[in-house]
Write a protein that holds these residues in place. Structure first.
Motif, mmCIF file in Angstrom:
data_model
loop_
_atom_site.group_PDB
_atom_site.id
_atom_site.type_symbol
_atom_site.label_atom_id
_atom_site.label_comp_id
_atom_site.label_asym_id
_atom_site.label_seq_id
_atom_site.Cartn_x
_atom_site.Cartn_y
_atom_site.Cartn_z
ATOM 1 N N LEU A 89 0.817 -1.215 0.000
ATOM 2 C CA LEU A 89 0.000 0.000 0.000
ATOM 3 C C LEU A 89 0.852 1.267 0.000
ATOM 4 C CD1 LEU A 89 -3.056 0.421 0.054
ATOM 5 C CD2 LEU A 89 -2.967 0.289 2.535
ATOM 6 N N ARG A 90 2.128 1.107 0.290
ATOM 7 C CA ARG A 90 3.094 2.227 0.271
ATOM 8 C C ARG A 90 2.736 3.337 1.232
ATOM 9 N NH1 ARG A 90 6.603 1.747 -4.379
ATOM 10 N NH2 ARG A 90 5.939 -0.063 -5.554
ATOM 11 N N VAL A 91 2.247 2.971 2.386
ATOM 12 C CA VAL A 91 1.950 3.974 3.415
ATOM 13 C C VAL A 91 2.770 3.734 4.679
ATOM 14 C CG1 VAL A 91 -0.390 4.428 2.614
ATOM 15 C CG2 VAL A 91 0.004 2.622 4.312
ATOM 16 N N MET A 92 3.711 2.772 4.615
ATOM 17 C CA MET A 92 4.480 2.418 5.812
ATOM 18 C C MET A 92 5.783 3.213 5.855
ATOM 19 S SD MET A 92 2.698 -0.193 7.000
ATOM 20 C CE MET A 92 3.778 -1.253 7.961
ATOM 21 N N SER A 93 6.190 3.555 7.065
ATOM 22 C CA SER A 93 7.468 4.242 7.238
ATOM 23 C C SER A 93 8.586 3.214 7.378
ATOM 24 C CB SER A 93 7.433 5.107 8.492
ATOM 25 O OG SER A 93 8.725 5.588 8.763
ATOM 26 N N ASN A 95 6.300 10.141 7.809
ATOM 27 C CA ASN A 95 6.330 9.471 6.508
ATOM 28 C C ASN A 95 5.667 8.101 6.556
ATOM 29 O OD1 ASN A 95 8.206 8.077 7.904
ATOM 30 N ND2 ASN A 95 9.917 8.472 6.535
ATOM 31 N N GLY A 96 4.682 7.963 7.452
ATOM 32 C CA GLY A 96 3.896 6.744 7.379
ATOM 33 C C GLY A 96 3.714 6.033 8.698
ATOM 34 N N MET A 97 2.980 4.944 8.623
ATOM 35 C CA MET A 97 2.657 4.187 9.827
ATOM 36 C C MET A 97 3.649 3.052 10.050
ATOM 37 S SD MET A 97 -0.725 2.183 8.486
ATOM 38 C CE MET A 97 -0.474 0.693 9.430
ATOM 39 N N ASP A 124 -14.727 6.344 0.790
ATOM 40 C CA ASP A 124 -13.536 5.799 0.131
ATOM 41 C C ASP A 124 -12.998 4.627 0.950
ATOM 42 O OD1 ASP A 124 -11.373 6.876 -2.090
ATOM 43 O OD2 ASP A 124 -10.389 5.811 -0.455
ATOM 44 N N ILE A 125 -12.394 3.645 0.283
ATOM 45 C CA ILE A 125 -11.938 2.443 0.980
ATOM 46 C C ILE A 125 -10.650 2.682 1.782
ATOM 47 C CG2 ILE A 125 -10.637 1.412 -0.934
ATOM 48 C CD1 ILE A 125 -13.017 -0.504 1.442
ATOM 49 N N VAL A 126 -9.864 3.693 1.411
ATOM 50 C CA VAL A 126 -8.665 3.975 2.214
ATOM 51 C C VAL A 126 -8.523 5.424 2.688
ATOM 52 C CG1 VAL A 126 -7.213 2.067 1.422
ATOM 53 C CG2 VAL A 126 -7.235 4.194 0.121
ATOM 54 N N MET A 127 -9.036 6.385 1.926
ATOM 55 C CA MET A 127 -8.833 7.779 2.333
ATOM 56 C C MET A 127 -9.808 8.176 3.443
ATOM 57 S SD MET A 127 -6.240 8.841 0.802
ATOM 58 C CE MET A 127 -6.237 10.617 1.006
ATOM 59 N N THR A 187 0.430 8.835 9.098
ATOM 60 C CA THR A 187 0.370 8.986 7.643
ATOM 61 C C THR A 187 0.033 10.450 7.342
ATOM 62 O OG1 THR A 187 -1.986 8.441 7.518
ATOM 63 C CG2 THR A 187 -0.427 6.621 7.255
ATOM 64 N N ALA A 188 0.389 10.879 6.116
ATOM 65 C CA ALA A 188 0.096 12.250 5.712
ATOM 66 C C ALA A 188 -1.406 12.498 5.806
ATOM 67 C CB ALA A 188 0.591 12.478 4.290
#
Lengths: 403, 85
Positions: free
Chosen positions: A204-208, A220-222, A261-264, A298-299
Motif C-alpha cells: 500500500l506504500r503507506v508504511m514508514s 512518513n507513514g505508519m 472511500d476504501i482507504v482515504m 500517515t500524511a
C-alpha cells in the motif's frame, strides 16, 4: 440506563508485558519500535515494527494450551488474566450465564495462516496440522477467553480494521449500559508481524521505513505493532457493592461510516463520530481535556483528524491535549484502540498525559497541542479515544474520570 | 513497444482512457487518477519492467521518483530500467 465503569485492565504489547510496565513506558515516552525479527524479513522493504520482545509462550502456557493458540490468542489470554485478576471477579452461576466477551481483531491468526501457506505452497507439503482452522479463525481468542473464565453470555468478535477494538468496546459498553449483563470482558488483539502480514501492508506504500512520527511535518507513514489489551466493563452498582477499584467510567460512544472511500479518511466522518460520542456521554465539548488520537503518522490521517478536531471543538481545540501513542507502541491495527484506552485511563486516573514521541517539526495542518515528546501532568475530566478505520468505519469512545 | 508507450498504456488503462488520449504534459490529476490509482499504476509498472520504484504515498514529493506529469514518470521509469537492468 446503567452507569458503566472499568474495573480491570490487562495488556501485553511492545511497551510492556503488563499495564504498569506499559504505563511507565508511556510516562517516560519510550519507543517500542525496533528492527523486526522473523523468517524472511530480509525480503521486506519495511523492517521495523512494534514487536513484543523477550516473550516465551512456553513460560505462559502449557503445551496442551498452546497447541490451538495462535500468537494473537496468546496475547489475548495474557492480557485477560491480568485484567480479570485486577477486577477480582470469578464467574459462576448467574454472573457466568450473563457475562460475555467482545473482542476487536482484524487479522485473526495471520501467523498461523502465513506459516501454513508457506508449508503447502513453498515447501510443497500436502499435510497441515489439524488445528489450523481453530487457530486462525477470528473468534478463536474470544472463544478461548470465554472457556478459560467461564463466560457464558453474549460473545463475539468484531472486525472493522483499525477500529475493531473501539467498535468491540462500544458494543460491550452498550450491553452493560442497557442492562443485558452486569459484566463484559472486552478489548482487542492483533498479531500481523509475520512476512505475509507486513508484505501486504508494504504494497500500500503507506508504511514508514524509519519511525512513526504522528502530527510531525516530516512524518512518513505508519508502523505496525502487535499485542493485546483487555478490560473488564462492569455495571457501577455491581462494582460498588463488591468494593471494586474503579479505573474510569465509560461515559458513551458513537460510530459513523464515511461512505466515501476504501482507504482515504474523511473529516466529516471523524467529526460526526467525535460529536456523537460527546452527545451520547452527555458532556460539553469544553469538558474534554484529552484525546487519544487515531494519529497513524500517515500524511492523510493526521491532517484529516486535526481538521476534524478543530471543527468539533472550535476554540476549545487550542486548550485540549491530543496525543498519538502509536508513536511508541506502533499501530496494533485491530487491537490498537484497546491499548490506546490505557493512555486514556492514565490521563483520567493518574493525571498523566502520554506524549506523541518522534515529534520533530510542527505541521501547520496539525496545529494542535500534541503533547510533543514528553509526558505532561494535567487534571483531565473527560477523555476521548478515536479510531478511524480503512473502509471509513469510525468509532469514538468517551471516558470520564471517576471520583 | 518503447518504454514510453508501455508506461502510457499502463496509465491509460488505470485512467480508463485510450492511450491516444494521454498526453505527455498531463498530470495524474488531469487523468482522474487518485492516490490509490497511483499506487496501483506504480505496481503495474514495477511488474511490467521488473523494477522497484521508490515511492511512499506519504511523501510523494520526497521520493527520487517524480510523479508530477506523464513525461516525468516516463523519464523516471527509463532511468530506473537503465539502473536496475
Amino acid at each position: 440506563m446503567k452507569r458503566v465503569v472499568i474495573t480491570g485492565a490487562g495488556t501485553i504489547n511492545a511497551l510492556g508485558a503488563t499495564v504498569p510496565q506499559t504505563l511507565e513506558a508511556m510516562r517516560e515516552g519510550r519507543c517500542g519500535i525496533s528492527e523486526l525479527e522473523f523468517r524472511d524479513v530480509e525480503r521486506l522493504s519495511i523492517r521495523i515494527g512494534g514487536q513484543v520482545r523477550n516473550y516465551d509462550p512456553e513460560t505462559r502456557f502449557n503445551r496442551q494450551q498452546l497447541a490451538p493458540f495462535d500468537r494473537f490468542t496468546q496475547f489475548t489470554m495474557i492480557a485477560a488474566r491480568e485484567a480479570i485478576a485486577q477486577a477480582g471477579l470469578s464467574f459462576s452461576g448467574e454472573l457466568a450465564a450473563r457475562a460475555g466477551v467482545i473482542l476487536g481483531n482484524s487479522g485473526g491468526g495471520m501467523t498461523t495462516l502465513d506459516e501454513n501457506y508457506r508449508s503447502v505452497y513453498e515447501d510443497g507439503k500436502n499435510r497441515v496440522h489439524p488445528f489450523v482452522v481453530p487457530k486462525l479463525m477470528n473468534n478463536a481468542a474470544a472463544s478461548h477467553l470465554s472457556m478459560e473464565f467461564n463466560l457464558k453470555g453474549p460473545s463475539f468478535t468484531v472486525s472493522t480494521a483499525c477500529a475493531s477494538s473501539n467498535h468491540a468496546m462500544a458494543q460491550a459498553f452498550q450491553m452493560v449500559h442497557g442492562g443485558i449483563t452486569p459484566v463484559m470482558v472486552t478489548g482487542g488483539s492483533e498479531s500481523m508481524l509475520c512476512f505475509g502480514g507486513v508484505k501486504a501492508w508494504e504494497g500500500l506504500r503507506v508504511m514508514s521505513r524509519d519511525a512513526c512520527r504522528p502530527f510531525s511535518a516530516n512524518r512518513n507513514g505508519m508502523v505496525q505493532g502487535e499485542g493485546a489489551a483487555i478490560f473488564v466493563f462492569e455495571e457501577y452498582q455491581h462494582a460498588r457493592k463488591r468494593g471494586a477499584e474503579i479505573l474510569a467510567e465509560v461515559a458513551g460512544f458513537a460510530m459513523t461510516s464515511d461512505a466515501s472511500d476504501i482507504v482515504m479518511p474523511s473529516k466529516q466522518g471523524a467529526a460526526r463520530a467525535m460529536l456523537g460520542a460527546l452527545k451520547d456521554a452527555r458532556v460539553n465539548r469544553d469538558e474534554v481535556g484529552y484525546i487519544n488520537a487515531h494519529g497513524t503518522g500517515t500524511a492523510a490521517n493526521d491532517k484529516t483528524e486535526s481538521a476534524a478536531v478543530a471543527d468539533v471543538f472550535g476554540a476549545h481545540s487550542d486548550r485540549l491535549m491530543i496525543s498519538s501513542t502509536k508513536s511508541m507502541h506502533a499501530h496494533l491495527i485491530g487491537g490498537t484502540g484497546a491499548v490506546e484506552l490505557l493512555a486514556c485511563i492514565m490521563a483520567l486516573r493518574d493525571g498523566i498525559i502520554a506524549p506523541t514521541i518522534g515529534y520533530e517539526e510542527p505541521d501547520p495542518e496539525c496545529a494542535l497541542d500534541v503533547v510533543p515528546n514528553v509526558a505532561r501532568e494535567a487534571r483531565v475530566d473527560v477523555a476521548l479515544s478515536n479510531a478511524f478505520a480503512f473502509g471509513g468505519l469510525n468509532a469514538v469512545l468517551a471516558l470520564r474520570r471517576f471520583g | 513497444m518503447s518504454i514510453k508507450d508501455r508506461v502510457i498504456a499502463i496509465i491509460a488503462e488505470q485512467a480508463v482512457l485510450d492511450p491516444s488520449d494521454v498526453s505527455l504534459d498531463n498530470t495524474l490529476d488531469d487523468l482522474g487518477i487518485d492516490s490509490l490509482g497511483l499506487v496501483e499504476s506504480i505496481f503495474a509498472i514495477e511488474e511490467e519492467f521488473d523494477i522497484t520504484v521508490p515511492f511512499n504515498a506519504n511523501e510523494p514529493s520526497e521520493s527520487d521518483f517524480d510523479i508530477s506529469s506523464v513525461s516525468t514518470i516516463i523519464a523516471g521509469i527509463e532511468r530506473l530500467v537503465k539502473d536496475q537492468s
